[in-house]
Scaffold this motif. Structure first.
Motif, PDB file in Angstrom:
ATOM      1  N   ASP A 431     -14.404 -12.214  -0.376  1.00  0.00           N
ATOM      2  CA  ASP A 431     -14.753 -11.960   1.032  1.00  0.00           C
ATOM      3  C   ASP A 431     -13.746 -12.644   1.968  1.00  0.00           C
ATOM      4  N   HIS A 432     -13.401 -13.884   1.664  1.00  0.00           N
ATOM      5  CA  HIS A 432     -12.430 -14.623   2.481  1.00  0.00           C
ATOM      6  C   HIS A 432     -11.060 -13.932   2.432  1.00  0.00           C
ATOM      7  N   ALA A 433     -10.662 -13.478   1.243  1.00  0.00           N
ATOM      8  CA  ALA A 433      -9.376 -12.787   1.106  1.00  0.00           C
ATOM      9  C   ALA A 433      -9.360 -11.498   1.931  1.00  0.00           C
ATOM     10  N   GLU A 434     -10.493 -10.833   1.977  1.00  0.00           N
ATOM     11  CA  GLU A 434     -10.605  -9.586   2.747  1.00  0.00           C
ATOM     12  C   GLU A 434     -10.461  -9.864   4.239  1.00  0.00           C
ATOM     13  N   ARG A 435     -11.149 -10.905   4.717  1.00  0.00           N
ATOM     14  CA  ARG A 435     -11.071 -11.255   6.144  1.00  0.00           C
ATOM     15  C   ARG A 435      -9.676 -11.780   6.510  1.00  0.00           C
ATOM     16  N   MET A 436      -9.054 -12.519   5.581  1.00  0.00           N
ATOM     17  CA  MET A 436      -7.711 -13.043   5.839  1.00  0.00           C
ATOM     18  C   MET A 436      -6.695 -11.895   5.919  1.00  0.00           C
ATOM     19  N   ARG A 437      -6.863 -10.871   5.073  1.00  0.00           N
ATOM     20  CA  ARG A 437      -5.961  -9.717   5.156  1.00  0.00           C
ATOM     21  C   ARG A 437      -6.034  -9.086   6.531  1.00  0.00           C
ATOM     22  N   SER A 438      -7.247  -8.939   7.039  1.00  0.00           N
ATOM     23  CA  SER A 438      -7.443  -8.329   8.348  1.00  0.00           C
ATOM     24  C   SER A 438      -6.806  -9.177   9.452  1.00  0.00           C
ATOM     25  N   ALA A 439      -6.986 -10.515   9.371  1.00  0.00           N
ATOM     26  CA  ALA A 439      -6.408 -11.416  10.387  1.00  0.00           C
ATOM     27  C   ALA A 439      -4.886 -11.374  10.339  1.00  0.00           C
ATOM     28  N   MET A 440      -4.297 -11.369   9.123  1.00  0.00           N
ATOM     29  CA  MET A 440      -2.841 -11.301   8.994  1.00  0.00           C
ATOM     30  C   MET A 440      -2.315  -9.968   9.530  1.00  0.00           C
ATOM     31  N   ALA A 441      -3.068  -8.880   9.318  1.00  0.00           N
ATOM     32  CA  ALA A 441      -2.659  -7.571   9.834  1.00  0.00           C
ATOM     33  C   ALA A 441      -2.630  -7.583  11.357  1.00  0.00           C
ATOM     34  N   ARG A 442      -3.614  -8.237  11.980  1.00  0.00           N
ATOM     35  CA  ARG A 442      -3.634  -8.310  13.454  1.00  0.00           C
ATOM     36  C   ARG A 442      -2.429  -9.075  13.979  1.00  0.00           C
ATOM     37  N   HIS A 443      -2.090 -10.181  13.330  1.00  0.00           N
ATOM     38  CA  HIS A 443      -0.985 -11.011  13.819  1.00  0.00           C
ATOM     39  C   HIS A 443       0.387 -10.431  13.455  1.00  0.00           C
ATOM     40  N   ASN A 444       0.402  -9.429  12.593  1.00  0.00           N
ATOM     41  CA  ASN A 444       1.670  -8.790  12.201  1.00  0.00           C
ATOM     42  C   ASN A 444       1.577  -7.284  12.406  1.00  0.00           C
ATOM     43  N   ALA A 445       0.952  -6.900  13.524  1.00  0.00           N
ATOM     44  CA  ALA A 445       0.680  -5.484  13.784  1.00  0.00           C
ATOM     45  C   ALA A 445       1.948  -4.635  13.791  1.00  0.00           C
ATOM     46  N   ASP A 446       3.076  -5.203  14.262  1.00  0.00           N
ATOM     47  CA  ASP A 446       4.315  -4.424  14.331  1.00  0.00           C
ATOM     48  C   ASP A 446       4.783  -3.989  12.941  1.00  0.00           C
ATOM     49  N   LEU A 447       4.719  -4.912  11.973  1.00  0.00           N
ATOM     50  CA  LEU A 447       5.186  -4.578  10.632  1.00  0.00           C
ATOM     51  C   LEU A 447       4.142  -3.781   9.846  1.00  0.00           C
ATOM     52  N   VAL A 448       2.870  -4.012  10.119  1.00  0.00           N
ATOM     53  CA  VAL A 448       1.810  -3.240   9.471  1.00  0.00           C
ATOM     54  C   VAL A 448       1.865  -1.787   9.947  1.00  0.00           C
ATOM     55  N   ALA A 449       2.258  -1.576  11.228  1.00  0.00           N
ATOM     56  CA  ALA A 449       2.394  -0.213  11.755  1.00  0.00           C
ATOM     57  C   ALA A 449       3.501   0.540  11.022  1.00  0.00           C
ATOM     58  N   GLU A 450       4.541  -0.195  10.607  1.00  0.00           N
ATOM     59  CA  GLU A 450       5.638   0.440   9.859  1.00  0.00           C
ATOM     60  C   GLU A 450       5.191   0.797   8.444  1.00  0.00           C
ATOM     61  N   ASN A 451       4.411  -0.097   7.811  1.00  0.00           N
ATOM     62  CA  ASN A 451       3.904   0.152   6.456  1.00  0.00           C
ATOM     63  C   ASN A 451       2.657  -0.696   6.251  1.00  0.00           C
ATOM     64  N   TYR A 452       1.518  -0.027   6.049  1.00  0.00           N
ATOM     65  CA  TYR A 452       0.256  -0.774   5.931  1.00  0.00           C
ATOM     66  C   TYR A 452       0.245  -1.711   4.733  1.00  0.00           C
ATOM     67  N   LYS A 453       1.168  -1.491   3.785  1.00  0.00           N
ATOM     68  CA  LYS A 453       1.213  -2.359   2.608  1.00  0.00           C
ATOM     69  C   LYS A 453       1.951  -3.671   2.879  1.00  0.00           C
ATOM     70  N   TYR A 454       2.352  -3.920   4.109  1.00  0.00           N
ATOM     71  CA  TYR A 454       2.994  -5.196   4.445  1.00  0.00           C
ATOM     72  C   TYR A 454       2.099  -6.361   4.024  1.00  0.00           C
ATOM     73  N   VAL A 455       0.787  -6.239   4.293  1.00  0.00           N
ATOM     74  CA  VAL A 455      -0.158  -7.258   3.837  1.00  0.00           C
ATOM     75  C   VAL A 455      -1.280  -6.556   3.092  1.00  0.00           C
ATOM     76  N   MET A 456      -1.595  -7.061   1.880  1.00  0.00           N
ATOM     77  CA  MET A 456      -2.634  -6.424   1.076  1.00  0.00           C
ATOM     78  C   MET A 456      -3.519  -7.469   0.418  1.00  0.00           C
ATOM     79  N   GLN A 457      -4.789  -7.088   0.289  1.00  0.00           N
ATOM     80  CA  GLN A 457      -5.738  -7.899  -0.469  1.00  0.00           C
ATOM     81  C   GLN A 457      -5.580  -7.530  -1.940  1.00  0.00           C
ATOM     82  N   ILE A 458      -5.221  -8.510  -2.768  1.00  0.00           N
ATOM     83  CA  ILE A 458      -5.071  -8.268  -4.208  1.00  0.00           C
ATOM     84  C   ILE A 458      -6.089  -9.138  -4.932  1.00  0.00           C
TER      85      ILE A 458
END
Length: 799
Positions: A431-458
């Protein structure tokens, strides 16, 4: 031939090599010259890295390839025949070699590590060097090899595929000791080798030599994860070809000789699942247990049942982190390790990546958080009134703002370092890893917009993420860049290019801590991976202070509220203190990391984890605390006294009085040597500069901290020399050169003017070439004398 005029290399070529060949040593297969057996420690400053000098033996002698039996250290004939012995003995200890020689071309001094009497050292003539068979007999005595059968096993050659690949020195020792122990009848063996040091390749060579010699005919390699079995089968073990099989779907075929299997694939909760019993108890001669710190360490585990069933086989356990607790013990089952190669050794040898630590303390972690009266969670339920602390966060209580600030600080660091640096964020649970992925995606929205796999929950429960695990660890794959995880990536993940590890989980187990640190210790020079950084949000790096930890960080940096993590790397690059190589004593030139090249995509696997019930809250004030600087000594222990008192104790332990220090300072040719000594003793020079004054010279820093002398800045010392009209005894041009050097000292410090290279830079080049400048002083000796006198003037304690 006048030996006194021969160089060390000439002594080797003209005298030592012919003496070896005359004694029957084959130049092509039985001895090598100038053998480097380490890669050279990696030093880090900001984004700059450099390798120190490698440890190198002049001659290494082999009975058979990779079976080292003797070492020779050569010196030129101006030295005595004994001059190389101490260095040779040190190398022999590291390389586990019994026969040690020193030579200057007149003869040999032979040190026999198997002797216990007056014959331990003797001089022998140049034309009477021992034969290979004579030294092999010494080696057998050293290793306790007595019977012909044991000798046959110990002398079995290594596997060679023609590629020129050879085991590293510690792998040779691990293989040889294991094979020799088995040859001598030992049936329970433990090998401890740090993560990233090639345990699987070591296991392959052990198995191959025992199999080829006929000592072990049927062999089982046990692991506990599919990824480890697949890596093993596709990697070094592929050389077993059709003699090897992987046990799958609980199907047993007894026609093979090498078996790879999961514990879980051989046993289960009911009797029908225990397919290992389809083999007779004596079917296997050898069982190699990978990562044996896990299931097989527990006496009552199902995994131990397999080993008990095949109790007549030889069992070899491999681990980076042996478990020793009241309930669990590797050494109780396997005995003491026949060989240990630690993380610290791997880093010092340059085979493993060093690391630095950035510690971030959050207010709610340090002070705890108590909900105000009537505080409700995100579902509208009252939050239990008590003080929550670090052990509760993300396990029992999830605070949105805490997750967000961790993501913000990680992003900040990556922006100042490399936004495409492979990063693993270790979280409390899925659950924490899932929420952290979402927070990292928000703070790196520019790179996530280029490729959603920039940050992934594994994590074990996320199929999409698991499919990307292979892409994350593949050096040539660009995405994913950031992986949020909990347990799945703690072990068995060969992340060669992982440059950042984020700790946002409570880690109380030394075994788990070492395994997590091991995710970053691999080096991949092709992709610019020479070191890594740990961002610690949970004080997990307190475990560095544990006596069970063996590889301390190169730097620990606590962060204050005002500090931007993006500036940390840049700040370290501005450090001008020279780094001194531990082998050569020379200053190391730093070089920028090579550019990283990445390409396009592949898939993975893992185990699921049950989500826990927890309370979710928001609207909490979370911030980075203003924290005091935290320093660690050279043993990795926190310094509890003040930094100045700690340093004063070290310096006064080395130089009892101010006069002792002044005498050493004034008689040392290069002040860098003193800097290197103090760093080795644990003096935190850079931290002291912060505490006193950046403009203060090291000399004043030491005199002030250790002997209470008032510190003078470099400019003040330079001006004092000018006031004394010291330069009047020199000619006009020489005077201008010394004045320019004095200004250089005021700006940059003493080590720069001690180097001859200073004559090649402005403003010194205005006075002519280095040769022309030296001529003004009447030659190089007079120039160096003038520099020495200038230093003495600078450091007059009465100035």
């Amino acid at each position: 031939m006048d030996k006194k005029n021969l160089s060390e290399r000439d002594i080797c070529t003209k005298l030592i090599t012919p003496a070896l060949e005359k004694a029957g040593w084959n130049k092509l297969t039985q001895f090598l010259e100038e053998v480097s057996f380490t890669d050279g420690k990696i030093y880090v400053r900001g984004k700059m890295t450099a390798r120190g000098e490698r440890k190198r033996a002049d001659y290494v002698l082999y009975y058979k390839p990779n079976i080292l039996i003797a070492i020779i250290e050569a010196k030129d004939n101006k030295h005595s025949v004994r001059a190389g012995m101490q260095q040779a003995l040190n190398y022999a200890r590291i390389l586990d070699i019994p026969c040690v020689f020193s030579s200057n071309g007149d003869g040999f001094l032979f040190h026999d590590r198997t002797a216990t009497d007056a014959q331990i050292e003797e001089e022998i003539p140049l034309d009477n060097f021992p034969t290979p068979q004579q030294l092999w007999e010494k080696y057998k005595k050293y290793k306790g090899i007595i019977t012909p059968d044991a000798e046959k096993i110990a002398a079995q050659p290594y596997y060679a595929d023609g590629s020129g690949r050879n085991p590293r020195y510690y792998q040779q020792i691990a293989v040889n000791r294991t094979v020799e122990a088995i040859a001598n009848g030992q049936n329970r063996i433990l090998l401890v080798m740090a993560t990233g040091t090639g345990k699987t390749y070591t296991a392959f060579q052990i198995i191959h030599r025992l199999w080829k010699s006929g000592a072990k005919k049927r062999i089982l390699f046990l692991a506990d994860r599919n990824a480890l079995i697949d890596q093993t089968r596709r990697g070094d073990f592929k050389h077993f070809k059709d003699k090897m099989t992987v046990v799958k779907h609980r199907q047993i075929d007894k026609s093979y000789e090498i078996y790879l299997a999961l514990y879980q694939g051989l046993s289960g909760s009911d009797e029908a699942a225990n397919v290992y019993k389809q083999f007779s108890p004596d079917f296997f001669d050898l069982i190699v247990i990978d990562e044996c710190h896990r299931g097989s360490a527990n006496e009552d585990s199902a995994w131990r049942e397999i080993l008990s069933y095949f109790k007549n086989a030889t069992h070899v356990g491999l681990t980076a982190t042996p478990k020793e607790t009241e309930e669990t013990s590797n050494s109780e089952y396997f005995g003491e390790p026949v060989y240990t190669y630690t993380l610290k050794q791997g880093i010092d040898d340059g085979f493993l990546a060093p690391y630095q630590v950035v510690r971030v303390a959050l207010n709610v972690d340090a002070e705890g958080w108590r909900p105000e009266q009537g505080k409700t969670d995100k579902a509208g339920n009252l939050v239990e009134d008590r003080v929550y602390n670090r052990s509760d966060y993300d396990r029992k209580l999830a605070i949105d703002e805490r997750t967000d600030i961790v993501a913000q600080k990680v992003t900040e660091f990556l922006k100042g370092y490399d936004r495409f640096a492979k990063t693993i964020i270790f979280c409390v649970d899925i659950d924490h890893a899932e929420r952290m992925r979402s927070a990292m995606a928000r703070h790196n929205a520019d790179l996530v917009a280029e490729n959603y796999k920039y940050v992934m929950q594994i994590t074990g429960d996320n199929d999409e993420g698991k499919r990307e695990l292979d892409n994350f660890i593949a050096p040539e794959e660009r995405y994913p860049v950031i992986a949020t995880t909990s347990e799945l990536m703690t072990t068995g993940v060969d992340a060669q290019t992982c440059k950042v590890i984020v700790l946002d989980a409570n880690i109380n187990s030394m075994t788990k801590f070492k395994q997590i640190i091991g995710r970053g210790t691999r080096i991949n020079e092709e992709y610019g991976k020479r070191y890594f950084t740990i961002l610690d949000f949970r004080n997990a790096t307190d475990l560095f202070a544990d006596t069970a930890f063996d590889g301390d960080p190169i730097r620990i940096k606590p962060v204050s509220e005002e500090e931007d993590l993006s500036t940390i790397v840049e700040e370290d690059e501005n450090n001008t203190t020279p780094i001194i190589d531990e082998v050569s004593g020379e200053e190391i030139e730093m070089t920028p990391q090579p550019p990283v090249i990445r390409y396009p995509s592949l898939p993975g696997g893992g185990m699921a984890q049950e989500p826990r019930q927890k309370v979710y809250v928001n609207g909490v004030d979370v911030s980075v605390l203003v924290s005091r600087e935290l320093y660690f000594d050279n043993q990795g222990k926190p310094i509890t006294t003040s930094l100045k008192d700690h340093t004063k104790g070290i310096i006064q332990g080395k130089f009892a009085s101010l006069d002792d220090f002044l005498n050493r300072w004034n008689t040392t040719e290069r002040k860098e040597a003193i800097v290197a000594e103090l760093l080795e003793q644990g003096v935190l020079v850079e931290a002291l500069y912060e505490a006193v004054d950046k403009e203060v010279d090291l000399f004043d820093l030491i005199c002030h901290v250790a002997y209470d002398q008032p510190p003078l800045s470099r400019k003040e010392r330079a001006n004092n020399v000018k006031k004394r009209d010291y330069f009047t005894k020199y000619g006009p041009q020489s005077k201008k050169v010394l004045e320019a050097l004095l200004d250089k000292y005021a700006d940059e410090g003493i080590t720069n003017i001690e180097s001859m290279d200073v004559l090649k830079v402005k403003p010194l080049t205005d006075f002519g070439s280095p040769v022309e400048i030296l001529k003004e002083f009447g030659g190089k000796p007079n120039y160096l004398k003038a520099i020495k006198e200038l230093e003495n003037e600078l450091y007059k304690i009465t100035a």
